[in-house]
Design a protein around this motif. Sequence first.
Motif, PDB file in Angstrom:
ATOM      1  N   SER A 234       0.827  -1.208   0.000  1.00  0.00           N
ATOM      2  CA  SER A 234       0.000   0.000   0.000  1.00  0.00           C
ATOM      3  C   SER A 234       0.862   1.259   0.000  1.00  0.00           C
ATOM      4  N   ARG A 235       2.000   1.202   0.705  1.00  0.00           N
ATOM      5  CA  ARG A 235       2.913   2.349   0.729  1.00  0.00           C
ATOM      6  C   ARG A 235       3.546   2.559  -0.649  1.00  0.00           C
ATOM      7  N   ILE A 236       3.909   1.472  -1.317  1.00  0.00           N
ATOM      8  CA  ILE A 236       4.466   1.568  -2.663  1.00  0.00           C
ATOM      9  C   ILE A 236       3.423   2.152  -3.609  1.00  0.00           C
ATOM     10  N   SER A 237       2.167   1.722  -3.449  1.00  0.00           N
ATOM     11  CA  SER A 237       1.089   2.238  -4.282  1.00  0.00           C
ATOM     12  C   SER A 237       0.937   3.745  -4.101  1.00  0.00           C
ATOM     13  N   GLN A 238       1.041   4.211  -2.850  1.00  0.00           N
ATOM     14  CA  GLN A 238       0.945   5.643  -2.577  1.00  0.00           C
ATOM     15  C   GLN A 238       2.105   6.408  -3.215  1.00  0.00           C
ATOM     16  N   LEU A 239       3.323   5.863  -3.095  1.00  0.00           N
ATOM     17  CA  LEU A 239       4.494   6.520  -3.687  1.00  0.00           C
ATOM     18  C   LEU A 239       4.352   6.600  -5.207  1.00  0.00           C
ATOM     19  N   HIS A 240       3.845   5.529  -5.796  1.00  0.00           N
ATOM     20  CA  HIS A 240       3.632   5.512  -7.243  1.00  0.00           C
ATOM     21  C   HIS A 240       2.598   6.564  -7.645  1.00  0.00           C
ATOM     22  N   SER A 241       1.508   6.637  -6.885  1.00  0.00           N
ATOM     23  CA  SER A 241       0.453   7.610  -7.193  1.00  0.00           C
ATOM     24  C   SER A 241       0.980   9.038  -7.097  1.00  0.00           C
ATOM     25  N   LYS A 242       1.723   9.333  -6.049  1.00  0.00           N
ATOM     26  CA  LYS A 242       2.254  10.686  -5.887  1.00  0.00           C
ATOM     27  C   LYS A 242       3.224  11.032  -7.010  1.00  0.00           C
ATOM     28  N   ALA A 243       4.052  10.074  -7.400  1.00  0.00           N
ATOM     29  CA  ALA A 243       5.007  10.326  -8.479  1.00  0.00           C
ATOM     30  C   ALA A 243       4.274  10.649  -9.775  1.00  0.00           C
ATOM     31  N   ILE A 244       3.255   9.867 -10.092  1.00  0.00           N
ATOM     32  CA  ILE A 244       2.512  10.082 -11.331  1.00  0.00           C
ATOM     33  C   ILE A 244       1.751  11.403 -11.290  1.00  0.00           C
ATOM     34  N   LEU A 245       1.170  11.734 -10.132  1.00  0.00           N
ATOM     35  CA  LEU A 245       0.453  13.003 -10.010  1.00  0.00           C
ATOM     36  C   LEU A 245       1.400  14.186 -10.173  1.00  0.00           C
ATOM     37  N   ARG A 246       2.604  14.072  -9.628  1.00  0.00           N
ATOM     38  CA  ARG A 246       3.594  15.147  -9.808  1.00  0.00           C
ATOM     39  C   ARG A 246       3.945  15.302 -11.288  1.00  0.00           C
ATOM     40  N   LEU A 247       4.195  14.187 -11.957  1.00  0.00           N
ATOM     41  CA  LEU A 247       4.583  14.241 -13.367  1.00  0.00           C
ATOM     42  C   LEU A 247       3.450  14.773 -14.234  1.00  0.00           C
ATOM     43  N   ARG A 248       2.221  14.355 -13.934  1.00  0.00           N
ATOM     44  CA  ARG A 248       1.074  14.853 -14.694  1.00  0.00           C
ATOM     45  C   ARG A 248       0.898  16.358 -14.467  1.00  0.00           C
ATOM     46  N   GLY A 249       1.119  16.794 -13.237  1.00  0.00           N
ATOM     47  CA  GLY A 249       1.023  18.218 -12.946  1.00  0.00           C
ATOM     48  C   GLY A 249       2.048  19.009 -13.725  1.00  0.00           C
ATOM     49  N   ALA A 250       3.277  18.487 -13.793  1.00  0.00           N
ATOM     50  CA  ALA A 250       4.339  19.162 -14.544  1.00  0.00           C
ATOM     51  C   ALA A 250       4.012  19.200 -16.032  1.00  0.00           C
ATOM     52  N   LEU A 251       3.487  18.097 -16.559  1.00  0.00           N
ATOM     53  CA  LEU A 251       3.138  18.038 -17.976  1.00  0.00           C
ATOM     54  C   LEU A 251       1.969  18.967 -18.309  1.00  0.00           C
ATOM     55  N   ALA A 252       1.025  19.065 -17.380  1.00  0.00           N
ATOM     56  CA  ALA A 252      -0.115  19.961 -17.599  1.00  0.00           C
ATOM     57  C   ALA A 252       0.356  21.410 -17.671  1.00  0.00           C
ATOM     58  N   LYS A 253       1.280  21.788 -16.795  1.00  0.00           N
ATOM     59  CA  LYS A 253       1.807  23.154 -16.813  1.00  0.00           C
ATOM     60  C   LYS A 253       2.587  23.415 -18.095  1.00  0.00           C
ATOM     61  N   GLN A 254       3.340  22.392 -18.554  1.00  0.00           N
ATOM     62  CA  GLN A 254       4.086  22.550 -19.792  1.00  0.00           C
ATOM     63  C   GLN A 254       3.138  22.721 -20.975  1.00  0.00           C
ATOM     64  N   LYS A 255       2.034  21.957 -20.966  1.00  0.00           N
ATOM     65  CA  LYS A 255       1.039  22.064 -22.034  1.00  0.00           C
ATOM     66  C   LYS A 255       0.447  23.472 -22.066  1.00  0.00           C
ATOM     67  N   ASP A 256       0.103  24.018 -20.889  1.00  0.00           N
ATOM     68  CA  ASP A 256      -0.434  25.383 -20.817  1.00  0.00           C
ATOM     69  C   ASP A 256       0.569  26.386 -21.371  1.00  0.00           C
ATOM     70  N   HIS A 257       1.848  26.169 -21.028  1.00  0.00           N
ATOM     71  CA  HIS A 257       2.902  27.079 -21.488  1.00  0.00           C
ATOM     72  C   HIS A 257       3.017  27.048 -23.004  1.00  0.00           C
ATOM     73  N   LEU A 258       2.969  25.856 -23.589  1.00  0.00           N
ATOM     74  CA  LEU A 258       3.080  25.722 -25.037  1.00  0.00           C
ATOM     75  C   LEU A 258       1.895  26.388 -25.742  1.00  0.00           C
ATOM     76  N   LEU A 259       0.691  26.196 -25.182  1.00  0.00           N
ATOM     77  CA  LEU A 259      -0.501  26.791 -25.791  1.00  0.00           C
ATOM     78  C   LEU A 259      -0.442  28.304 -25.751  1.00  0.00           C
ATOM     79  N   GLN A 260       0.079  28.863 -24.647  1.00  0.00           N
ATOM     80  CA  GLN A 260       0.143  30.322 -24.488  1.00  0.00           C
ATOM     81  C   GLN A 260       1.159  30.949 -25.443  1.00  0.00           C
ATOM     82  N   ASN A 261       2.158  30.155 -25.848  1.00  0.00           N
ATOM     83  CA  ASN A 261       3.241  30.706 -26.675  1.00  0.00           C
ATOM     84  C   ASN A 261       3.098  30.336 -28.153  1.00  0.00           C
ATOM     85  N   ARG A 262       1.937  29.810 -28.514  1.00  0.00           N
ATOM     86  CA  ARG A 262       1.714  29.495 -29.937  1.00  0.00           C
ATOM     87  C   ARG A 262       1.499  30.770 -30.731  1.00  0.00           C
TER      88      ARG A 262
END
Length: 262
Positions: A234-262
């Motif tokens: 269960s602890r490994i599952s939590q660590l995996h979830s947090k890692a993926i949520l962090r990466l998705r958050g970073a990718l979402a911000k990058q996507k917003d940045h790319l859209l704003q600079n088109r």
Amino acid sequence: MVDQSRSRLSHQELWLSWKEAGDPDARKSLIEHYLPLVEYVSSRMAATLPKNVTKDDLASHGVMGLIDAIEKFDYRRGLQFETYASWRIRGAIIDGLRQGDWVPRSVREKAKKMEDAYGVLEQQHLRSATDEEVCAYLNITEKEFQQMLQEVAVAAVCSLEDPIREEESETRLSLLIDDKALNPESKVHETFLKETLTQGIGRLTEKERTVVSLFYYEDLSLSEIAEVMSLSPSRISQLHSKAILRLRGALAKQKDHLLQNR
């Protein structure tokens, strides 16, 4: 069952017979030979999904992915079929799960809130956001935060398989697969994504990076990672979830940045 004369054919001969001559028996032999790949991928994915999703369900979708891989694989390029097929099998399983709507909408909404929280906080602080900071941002208690992590864990396994943009089929993990003749725009987009993922992985905690590395690059299941790291599944599952949520958050911000600079 494959006849004895057919079984003595080399893999190269089978591919040649199927791709060049359209021999249906060679195609059948290839499918039967690579069926263990479906078992392997479905078993790994089953370990991270709710108990109501059976391995048989995953395998039935995976077989379709294997057949699709055999249909589309170009053996002349010298690539390893097992790697190519594994991604096709995983993709077919995830497509099947999406069609079955196995993740409740409420869980997806919670995952999106946590993803946004990580994206905003880590952009502000330029470092890994702590659990306390995320709790404060979401105005929830630590106990509620841990419960949310448990709930979104079932969705996290597919997160990197989701399309980069809603209107496209290309996934984040597809960047790891060899592609031919990328146009300049795609190349720039790929470079930005790789840089963003690199930065995002750099902001993960040491344990989160270890889980991501063992799961996505060493092909260990979450239960196997738990044994390696001497932590509970269960602890490994939590660590995996947090890692993926962090990466998705970073990718979402990058996507917003790319859209704003088109």
